[in-house]
Enzyme design. Structure first.
Site, PDB file in Angstrom:
ATOM      1  N   HIS A  95     -26.792  -2.926  -7.483  1.00  0.00           N
ATOM      2  CA  HIS A  95     -27.894  -2.731  -6.529  1.00  0.00           C
ATOM      3  C   HIS A  95     -28.050  -3.970  -5.648  1.00  0.00           C
ATOM      4  O   HIS A  95     -28.134  -5.083  -6.160  1.00  0.00           O
ATOM      5  CB  HIS A  95     -29.206  -2.481  -7.278  1.00  0.00           C
ATOM      6  CG  HIS A  95     -29.338  -1.072  -7.761  1.00  0.00           C
ATOM      7  ND1 HIS A  95     -30.495  -0.579  -8.305  1.00  0.00           N
ATOM      8  CD2 HIS A  95     -28.457  -0.040  -7.761  1.00  0.00           C
ATOM      9  CE1 HIS A  95     -30.318   0.694  -8.624  1.00  0.00           C
ATOM     10  NE2 HIS A  95     -29.088   1.031  -8.315  1.00  0.00           N
TER      11      HIS A  95
ATOM     12  N   TYR B  45     -40.670   0.094  -6.883  1.00  0.00           N
ATOM     13  CA  TYR B  45     -41.854  -0.510  -7.512  1.00  0.00           C
ATOM     14  C   TYR B  45     -43.066  -0.096  -6.679  1.00  0.00           C
ATOM     15  O   TYR B  45     -43.101  -0.381  -5.475  1.00  0.00           O
ATOM     16  CB  TYR B  45     -41.749  -2.037  -7.505  1.00  0.00           C
ATOM     17  CG  TYR B  45     -40.739  -2.609  -8.465  1.00  0.00           C
ATOM     18  CD1 TYR B  45     -39.378  -2.664  -8.147  1.00  0.00           C
ATOM     19  CD2 TYR B  45     -41.138  -3.115  -9.701  1.00  0.00           C
ATOM     20  CE1 TYR B  45     -38.450  -3.196  -9.029  1.00  0.00           C
ATOM     21  CE2 TYR B  45     -40.216  -3.654 -10.599  1.00  0.00           C
ATOM     22  CZ  TYR B  45     -38.877  -3.686 -10.254  1.00  0.00           C
ATOM     23  OH  TYR B  45     -37.965  -4.219 -11.135  1.00  0.00           O
TER      24      TYR B  45
ATOM     25  N   PRO C  94     -42.343  -6.877 -18.424  1.00  0.00           N
ATOM     26  CA  PRO C  94     -41.059  -6.388 -17.894  1.00  0.00           C
ATOM     27  C   PRO C  94     -41.008  -6.243 -16.369  1.00  0.00           C
ATOM     28  O   PRO C  94     -39.958  -5.907 -15.825  1.00  0.00           O
ATOM     29  CB  PRO C  94     -40.898  -5.017 -18.570  1.00  0.00           C
ATOM     30  CG  PRO C  94     -42.259  -4.623 -18.999  1.00  0.00           C
ATOM     31  CD  PRO C  94     -43.030  -5.863 -19.244  1.00  0.00           C
TER      32      PRO C  94
ATOM     33  N   LYS D 161     -36.810  -9.513 -16.528  1.00  0.00           N
ATOM     34  CA  LYS D 161     -36.265 -10.820 -16.911  1.00  0.00           C
ATOM     35  C   LYS D 161     -35.968 -10.998 -18.406  1.00  0.00           C
ATOM     36  O   LYS D 161     -35.261 -11.939 -18.774  1.00  0.00           O
ATOM     37  CB  LYS D 161     -37.249 -11.934 -16.497  1.00  0.00           C
ATOM     38  CG  LYS D 161     -37.335 -12.140 -15.001  1.00  0.00           C
ATOM     39  CD  LYS D 161     -36.074 -12.792 -14.473  1.00  0.00           C
ATOM     40  CE  LYS D 161     -35.928 -12.648 -12.988  1.00  0.00           C
ATOM     41  NZ  LYS D 161     -34.745 -11.905 -12.562  1.00  0.00           N
TER      42      LYS D 161
ATOM     43  N   TYR E 237     -35.523 -12.437  -8.288  1.00  0.00           N
ATOM     44  CA  TYR E 237     -35.129 -11.153  -8.878  1.00  0.00           C
ATOM     45  C   TYR E 237     -33.654 -11.173  -9.292  1.00  0.00           C
ATOM     46  O   TYR E 237     -33.305 -10.710 -10.377  1.00  0.00           O
ATOM     47  CB  TYR E 237     -35.401 -10.010  -7.891  1.00  0.00           C
ATOM     48  CG  TYR E 237     -35.413  -8.650  -8.551  1.00  0.00           C
ATOM     49  CD1 TYR E 237     -36.580  -8.121  -9.094  1.00  0.00           C
ATOM     50  CD2 TYR E 237     -34.238  -7.901  -8.653  1.00  0.00           C
ATOM     51  CE1 TYR E 237     -36.590  -6.885  -9.720  1.00  0.00           C
ATOM     52  CE2 TYR E 237     -34.239  -6.661  -9.283  1.00  0.00           C
ATOM     53  CZ  TYR E 237     -35.418  -6.158  -9.805  1.00  0.00           C
ATOM     54  OH  TYR E 237     -35.419  -4.933 -10.434  1.00  0.00           O
TER      55      TYR E 237
HETATM   56  C1  LIG Z   1     -40.356  -1.946 -26.087  1.00  0.00           C
HETATM   57  C2  LIG Z   1     -39.642  -2.960 -25.214  1.00  0.00           C
HETATM   58  C3  LIG Z   1     -39.255  -2.598 -23.925  1.00  0.00           C
HETATM   59  C4  LIG Z   1     -38.612  -3.537 -23.094  1.00  0.00           C
HETATM   60  N1  LIG Z   1     -38.271  -3.178 -21.826  1.00  0.00           N
HETATM   61  C5  LIG Z   1     -37.683  -4.096 -21.038  1.00  0.00           C
HETATM   62  C6  LIG Z   1     -37.326  -3.788 -19.713  1.00  0.00           C
HETATM   63  O1  LIG Z   1     -37.540  -2.674 -19.239  1.00  0.00           O
HETATM   64  N2  LIG Z   1     -36.751  -4.770 -18.957  1.00  0.00           N
HETATM   65  C7  LIG Z   1     -36.505  -6.035 -19.463  1.00  0.00           C
HETATM   66  O2  LIG Z   1     -35.968  -6.886 -18.770  1.00  0.00           O
HETATM   67  N3  LIG Z   1     -36.831  -6.326 -20.710  1.00  0.00           N
HETATM   68  C8  LIG Z   1     -37.404  -5.409 -21.498  1.00  0.00           C
HETATM   69  N4  LIG Z   1     -37.716  -5.746 -22.750  1.00  0.00           N
HETATM   70  C9  LIG Z   1     -37.382  -7.072 -23.181  1.00  0.00           C
HETATM   71  C10 LIG Z   1     -35.915  -7.169 -23.630  1.00  0.00           C
HETATM   72  O3  LIG Z   1     -35.523  -5.962 -24.245  1.00  0.00           O
HETATM   73  C11 LIG Z   1     -35.835  -8.350 -24.577  1.00  0.00           C
HETATM   74  O4  LIG Z   1     -36.171  -9.493 -23.840  1.00  0.00           O
HETATM   75  C12 LIG Z   1     -34.456  -8.507 -25.222  1.00  0.00           C
HETATM   76  O5  LIG Z   1     -34.239  -7.486 -26.152  1.00  0.00           O
HETATM   77  C13 LIG Z   1     -34.364  -9.872 -25.895  1.00  0.00           C
HETATM   78  O6  LIG Z   1     -33.234  -9.927 -26.717  1.00  0.00           O
HETATM   79  P1  LIG Z   1     -33.254 -10.751 -28.071  1.00  0.00           P
HETATM   80  O7  LIG Z   1     -31.901 -10.603 -28.630  1.00  0.00           O
HETATM   81  O8  LIG Z   1     -33.814 -12.099 -27.816  1.00  0.00           O
HETATM   82  O9  LIG Z   1     -34.336 -10.033 -29.000  1.00  0.00           O
HETATM   83  P2  LIG Z   1     -34.309  -8.590 -29.662  1.00  0.00           P
HETATM   84  O10 LIG Z   1     -33.644  -7.605 -28.781  1.00  0.00           O
HETATM   85  O11 LIG Z   1     -35.709  -8.300 -30.079  1.00  0.00           O
HETATM   86  O12 LIG Z   1     -33.388  -8.744 -30.945  1.00  0.00           O
HETATM   87  C14 LIG Z   1     -33.820  -9.440 -32.096  1.00  0.00           C
HETATM   88  C15 LIG Z   1     -33.100  -8.876 -33.291  1.00  0.00           C
HETATM   89  O13 LIG Z   1     -33.479  -9.627 -34.447  1.00  0.00           O
HETATM   90  C16 LIG Z   1     -33.707  -8.740 -35.510  1.00  0.00           C
HETATM   91  N5  LIG Z   1     -34.620  -9.363 -36.480  1.00  0.00           N
HETATM   92  C17 LIG Z   1     -35.958  -9.516 -36.385  1.00  0.00           C
HETATM   93  N6  LIG Z   1     -36.446 -10.138 -37.456  1.00  0.00           N
HETATM   94  C18 LIG Z   1     -35.392 -10.392 -38.265  1.00  0.00           C
HETATM   95  C19 LIG Z   1     -35.267 -11.002 -39.532  1.00  0.00           C
HETATM   96  N7  LIG Z   1     -36.342 -11.471 -40.187  1.00  0.00           N
HETATM   97  N8  LIG Z   1     -34.036 -11.090 -40.088  1.00  0.00           N
HETATM   98  C20 LIG Z   1     -32.946 -10.606 -39.437  1.00  0.00           C
HETATM   99  N9  LIG Z   1     -33.020 -10.010 -38.230  1.00  0.00           N
HETATM  100  C21 LIG Z   1     -34.226  -9.896 -37.643  1.00  0.00           C
HETATM  101  C22 LIG Z   1     -34.287  -7.506 -34.851  1.00  0.00           C
HETATM  102  O14 LIG Z   1     -34.138  -6.339 -35.652  1.00  0.00           O
HETATM  103  C23 LIG Z   1     -33.477  -7.436 -33.570  1.00  0.00           C
HETATM  104  O15 LIG Z   1     -32.315  -6.655 -33.712  1.00  0.00           O
HETATM  105  C24 LIG Z   1     -38.361  -4.834 -23.580  1.00  0.00           C
HETATM  106  C25 LIG Z   1     -38.749  -5.187 -24.872  1.00  0.00           C
HETATM  107  C26 LIG Z   1     -39.390  -4.272 -25.688  1.00  0.00           C
HETATM  108  C27 LIG Z   1     -39.813  -4.678 -27.090  1.00  0.00           C
END
Ligand SMILES: Cc1cc2nc3c(=O)[nH]c(=O)nc-3n(C[C@H](O)[C@H](O)[C@H](O)COP(=O)(O)OP(=O)(O)OC[C@H]3O[C@@H](n4cnc5c(N)ncnc54)[C@H](O)[C@@H]3O)c2cc1C
Length: 393
Positions: free
Chosen positions: A76, A204, A296, A300, A388
């Site tokens: 995009h 948006y 969201p 980011k 963005y």
């Molecule tokens: C409902 C939701 C919708 C979202 N929508 C958007 C969006 O539209 N656009 C956007 O940019 N961002 C969005 N986000 C944010 C984005 O998805 C996150 O920023 C991204 O997933 C971050 O990645 P991460 O690996 O840091 O964390 P996570 O994806 O949360 O991964 C963390 C992992 O650690 C695991 N874990 C947790 N505790 C433990 C433990 N004690 N022991 C072992 N493993 C553990 C979890 O199961 C998970 O698999 C959204 C987040 C959520 C919750």
């Protein structure tokens, strides 16, 4: 202790941050073990982000996992803003020379999991009771239970990539952490449907009834969001009620092109800004949602997880290849500098697009004035676009 093993980096969490870190470190010749609390299918079933910055795509290229992204992702060059009933385009490519790619977080995760399997690297799913030990010494350890058997992994460093409710940040003394937080007084109700997107780019919308976003995951799968009350429940919203409300908040052209259909996923996400400082505690590094959350609106969350991983992977490579601690010592500062830029942008996008409980007639006019400025000023459009598409790593 039934089972002892050793690795260089123990990674907690198999979300995008943990998996991408594991893959980059593999490319750099550094050994990892990933411990994930949930099952592989559960992790793959979580519908979340979908907009990848160019820097994130570059990192996935470097990790060798971007073939499917390049064939199926949708590039995009702009976004559209709807306010006062009319639609306006921001040309991000013209403003910055950069673009974003639409490719779902679940697909990024699947590609990373597949690459890890192919390389024969260890990921323990359904690891129960993960605990972190001796973070301040030279030999940190991680313990967990799998199928009733307790295991201990000794390592050089631990990467806490376990999201906002993970164990890593909780393993640090509260006195060592400073947190900054804001909870927004509304949520996003999102639905995923097997319908073609309403428009080629994301829309948006600022509307008196609340924010709306028309997004997508592919040419046949759409993701739509509307601002809802913080205490709304998914059961309050039938698909018909959702589509009716969405139509009230978007422009006529979008209404004319909207293809509705049954939702295949429907959820409400609270909106929150959160930062924990610092992002390093002895031999523990935090990365991704474990250290910070953004609403969201600016797309980011996943991209910030990627930029943290970029800094951390390079710092660890420097540590092993050059016997230098300079990178790991500077990790928290470098990551947080970029985190706060994304926090500001996400807060600002949220502020100009949503109805707040205290949005009176004056502040609604100020929002419209700001949006008019954005679409009428090259400088303002460039500022939005730069953020963005993502500041450089
Ligand atoms: C409902 C939701 C919708 C979202 N929508 C958007 C969006 O539209 N656009 C956007 O940019 N961002 C969005 N986000 C944010 C984005 O998805 C996150 O920023 C991204 O997933 C971050 O990645 P991460 O690996 O840091 O964390 P996570 O994806 O949360 O991964 C963390 C992992 O650690 C695991 N874990 C947790 N505790 C433990 C433990 N004690 N022991 C072992 N493993 C553990 C979890 O199961 C998970 O698999 C959204 C987040 C959520 C919750």
């Amino acid at each position: 202790m039934s089972n002892r093993s050793r690795t260089q980096i123990a990674i907690i969490g198999a979300g995008p941050a943990g998996l991408l870190l594991g893959q980059l470190l593999h490319v750099y010749g550094i050994e990892t073990v990933i411990l994930e609390r949930k099952s592989r299918d559960y992790v793959l079933g979580r519908i979340r982000a979908g907009v990848l910055e160019q820097g994130t795509v570059g990192l996935l290229d470097e990790a060798g996992v971007a073939a499917r992204l390049h064939s199926q992702g949708i590039v995009h060059h702009g976004i559209e803003l709807v306010f006062g009933g009319a639609r306006h385009r921001i040309d991000m490519k013209e403003a910055t020379g950069k673009a974003v790619t639409i490719y779902g977080q679940t697909e990024v995760t699947r590609d990373l999991m597949d690459a890890r399997d192919k390389a024969g690297l260890t990921t323990v799913y359904e690891a129960e009771g993960v605990s972190l030990h001796d973070l301040d010494g030279d030999r940190p350890r991680v313990r967990y239970t799998e199928a009733g058997v307790t295991h201990e992994v000794a390592c050089d460093f631990i990467a806490g990539c376990d999201g906002s409710h993970g164990i890593s940040r909780q393993s640090v003394s509260p006195a060592a952490i400073t947190t900054f937080a804001r909870t927004y007084p509304f949520g996003w109700l999102g639905i995923l449907s097997e319908t073609p997107p309403v428009a080629p780019e994301l829309i948006y919308a600022n509307h008196a009834r609340g924010f709306a976003l028309c997004s997508m995951r592919s040419y046949t799968r759409s993701r739509y969001y509307i601002q809802c009350a913080a205490d709304d429940r998914v059961d309050d919203w039938t698909d018909d009620r959702f589509w009716d409300e969405l139509k009230r908040r978007i422009d006529q052209e979008a209404i004319d092109h909207l293809v509705t259909g049954p939702s295949i996923e429907k959820s409400i996400a609270p909106l929150r800004s959160f930062v924990a400082e610092p992002m390093r505690f002895g031999r523990l590094f935090l990365a991704g949602d474990a250290a910070h959350i953004v609403p969201p609106t600016g797309a980011k969350g996943l991209n910030l997880a990627a930029s943290d991983v970029h800094y951390l992977a390079r710092a660890l490579r420097e540590y092993y290849a050059e016997k230098s601690s300079a990178g790991i010592d500077d990790y928290s500062r470098r990551a947080l500098t970029r985190v706060w830029k994304a926090e500001r942008f996400s807060w600002w996008m949220t502020s100009i697009l949503h109805r707040f409980p205290d949005t009176d007639a004056f502040s609604a006019r100020i929002q419209i004035a700001e949006l008019n400025y954005l679409v009428g000023s090259r400088a303002a459009a460039t500022a939005l676009s730069e953020n963005y598409v993502g500041p450089p790593f």
